[in-house]
Scaffold this motif. Structure first.
Motif, short mmCIF file in Angstrom:
data_model
loop_
_atom_site.label_atom_id
_atom_site.label_comp_id
_atom_site.label_asym_id
_atom_site.label_seq_id
_atom_site.Cartn_x
_atom_site.Cartn_y
_atom_site.Cartn_z
N GLU A 267 42.63 53.61 15.43
CA GLU A 267 43.25 53.48 14.19
C GLU A 267 42.83 52.53 13.20
O GLU A 267 43.56 52.07 12.37
N PHE A 268 41.66 52.02 13.39
CA PHE A 268 41.04 51.21 12.59
C PHE A 268 40.47 52.29 11.26
O PHE A 268 39.51 52.93 11.54
N GLY A 269 40.99 52.35 10.27
CA GLY A 269 40.83 53.32 9.23
C GLY A 269 40.47 52.53 7.72
O GLY A 269 41.11 51.70 7.36
N TYR A 270 39.43 53.03 7.32
CA TYR A 270 38.95 52.59 6.10
C TYR A 270 40.00 52.61 4.94
O TYR A 270 40.51 51.71 4.28
N LEU A 271 40.70 54.02 4.71
CA LEU A 271 41.70 54.18 3.58
C LEU A 271 43.07 53.37 3.96
O LEU A 271 43.64 52.84 3.14
N HIS A 272 43.33 53.31 5.34
CA HIS A 272 44.41 52.52 5.50
C HIS A 272 44.38 51.04 5.24
O HIS A 272 45.34 50.39 4.70
N GLN A 273 42.94 50.40 5.56
CA GLN A 273 42.99 48.88 4.95
C GLN A 273 43.10 48.80 3.57
O GLN A 273 43.66 47.96 3.19
N LEU A 274 42.64 49.83 2.65
CA LEU A 274 42.79 49.57 1.43
C LEU A 274 44.25 49.74 1.09
O LEU A 274 44.83 49.22 0.10
N PHE A 275 44.97 50.64 1.76
CA PHE A 275 46.28 51.03 1.51
C PHE A 275 47.30 49.95 1.77
O PHE A 275 48.25 49.55 0.98
N VAL A 276 46.90 49.22 2.67
CA VAL A 276 47.61 47.71 2.88
C VAL A 276 47.86 47.01 1.68
O VAL A 276 48.86 46.49 1.44
#
Length: 503
Positions: A267-276
């Motif tokens: 679940e380490f996601g690039y887009l998720h990190q930006l989305f946070v």
């Protein structure tokens, strides 16, 4: 590049994958184990470039046989398997297909981790943070000199129930209008509804249109008719190109591909990190641009790089110049871990970012669910613990703004601040929850004197600015009250909006 250099760049000596001739290199499939990650990344680059080249072939033909005709195509929001910056560059403008209920359902796992509590909105509006992220990403695909993005179109706007979700909820009066105004507020110059009439045959028979299957008006048609009374206001808002936001999120598709190939932690996601960070900024009432590293960064007071994973020299040069001239950058975990060919750097982490950051990553831990290291520091509400992914930082020229208090990293820095030229580079050594990102951004924006559009936004209200207009949109089930400057208060009904012109 000779074949010897290619072998070195890919590290093919591992698992006896060395090539003797270019003709031996095929697609990274049919391997005994996992394919070489450097090979995979270059194959994805090749595949994306092939789409770009095919698009250019079509553009050239259209230019050859037309005069004064604009050329565009419709993108798919957060779709990240192609380099959208490359695809957007030769187009006159970009468009995307906005299906809020479908995106909230299908791509929720891209934007939210399984251990997160998702925000609650009205049941028929989708997730406005996901929709808004896609709007802002599309706006930034063609960055402008002087900052900001190029106005876009919504080529397909959901106008009722769709057919490709698991539930495909019905839509109540007011929702299509809310989506239309959301697009306009975010920088759209046109919104086109899909589709005109519900189809009688084929795969999309359950996909609604402005007209029903029998040709009579459906809800979407009635919504558009009602919006005719707002056409003058819409035109006035659209007459103002979107201004650069004070804060930018940097997006690099290749960093995302490399992390997808070897995420290391589920679940380490690039887009998720930006989305946070995106959710935190919108929740605090800040507009935000999503732009590539090669964009003009000079107008931005704060730039957030997330995981600058591949450590590209061009990225380092752009950010070092920006910070040296007075900018402020926030880098996140795993920065500089890899080289541009997707091999691990042999330099102390964060690799090429170390002189800018002024600190060394001495160790890193992926943490199981339910495990956390305690935190304390000068940033209010940043704790109580770091979870998911943590890095121990040893400041060189930087100063620590937060430390770990428990676990094997106890006493090590968790957040640093390094003066570099006339600016500052911050390094966040753990993967933040949205509450922690909110606390950090509240601290940074106050320190840098960056004011929000609106203070104290309710959790289901989003705020946008276009010229002198501020657009407040309520995506919740309940009416909300919002205070503007001068103690002026406005009431937003459920799934409604207010357009406020500043005097």
């Amino acid at each position: 590049m000779c074949i010897r250099d290619s072998n070195a760049a890919w590290g093919t000596v591992f698992w006896s994958q060395t090539y003797d001739d270019w003709c031996q290199i095929e697609a990274p499939i049919l391997t005994v184990g996992s394919p070489n990650p450097s090979h995979v990344l270059d194959y994805w680059r090749f595949a994306s470039d092939a789409y770009r080249d095919y698009q250019q072939l079509q553009i050239d033909l259209l230019r050859q046989h037309t005069q004064g005709q604009w050329v565009t195509t419709n993108f798919m929001g957060n779709y990240a398997d192609l380099n959208y910056h490359d695809l957007a560059a030769p187009l006159d403008f970009v468009t995307w297909d906005s299906y809020p209920t479908g995106y909230a359902e299908r791509y929720g796992a891209v934007f939210y981790r399984s251990d997160e509590t998702r925000p609650v909105f009205a049941w028929d509006v989708g997730d406005p943070y996901i929709t808004g992220f896609c709007h802002d990403l599309t706006l930034g695909l063609k960055p402008r000199q002087g900052g900001g993005g190029t106005p876009f179109w919504v080529m397909e706007q959901q106008a009722g129930p769709i057919n490709w979700g698991a539930v495909n909820p019905g839509i109540r009066p007011g929702t299509v209008r809310l989506w239309t105004w959301h697009a306009l507020a975010a920088g759209a110059d046109a919104v086109i509804y899909f589709r005109w009439r519900a189809c009688l045959y084929g795969h999309e028979v359950h996909h609604s249109g402005l007209l029903k299957h029998d040709g009579t008006p459906d809800l979407g048609y009635e919504e558009v008719q009602r919006m005719a009374a707002e056409a003058e206001t819409m035109a006035a808002v659209a007459a103002h190109p979107p201004e650069p936001a004070p804060i930018a999120l940097l997006l690099d598709y290749e960093d995302g591909w490399a992390l997808q190939i070897q995420p290391h932690r589920r679940e380490f996601g690039y887009l998720h990190q930006l989305f946070v960070f995106y959710r935190a900024l919108r929740r605090l009432g800040f507009p935000v641009d999503i732009v590539p590293y090669h964009a003009d960064l000079t107008p931005y007071r704060l730039v957030i790089a997330g995981s600058a994973y591949l450590g590209k020299p061009t990225q380092r040069e752009a950010l070092a110049r920006y910070v040296h001239d007075g900018g402020n950058v926030l880098l996140g975990v795993r920065a500089g871990f890899k080289t541009p060919t997707n091999t691990v750097t042999d330099a102390p982490l964060p690799g090429i970012w170390r002189p800018l950051v002024g600190a060394t990553v001495t160790a890193w831990h992926a943490l199981p669910d339910g495990v956390g290291y305690g935190l304390e520091g000068t940033v209010a509400d940043l704790g109580p613990e770091a979870t998911f992914w943590t890095e121990a930082l040893a400041p060189d020229t930087a100063q620590a703004l937060a430390h770990y208090t428990t676990g094997p990293f106890a006493g090590k820095a968790a957040l640093t601040d390094n003066g570099y030229g006339a600016g500052h580079a911050f390094y966040l050594g753990f993967y933040p929850r949205v509450e922690q990102a909110t606390a950090l951004l509240r601290y940074l924006t106050a320190r840098l004197d960056i004011p929000p559009l609106v203070h104290g936004l309710p959790p289901d209200v989003l705020a946008y600015r276009r010229g002198p207009y501020r657009i407040l949109l309520n995506f919740g089930e309940e009416a909300r009250e919002v205070e503007l400057e001068g103690a002026q208060r406005v009431i937003l009904a459920s799934r409604d909006l207010v357009v406020h012109r500043r005097s």
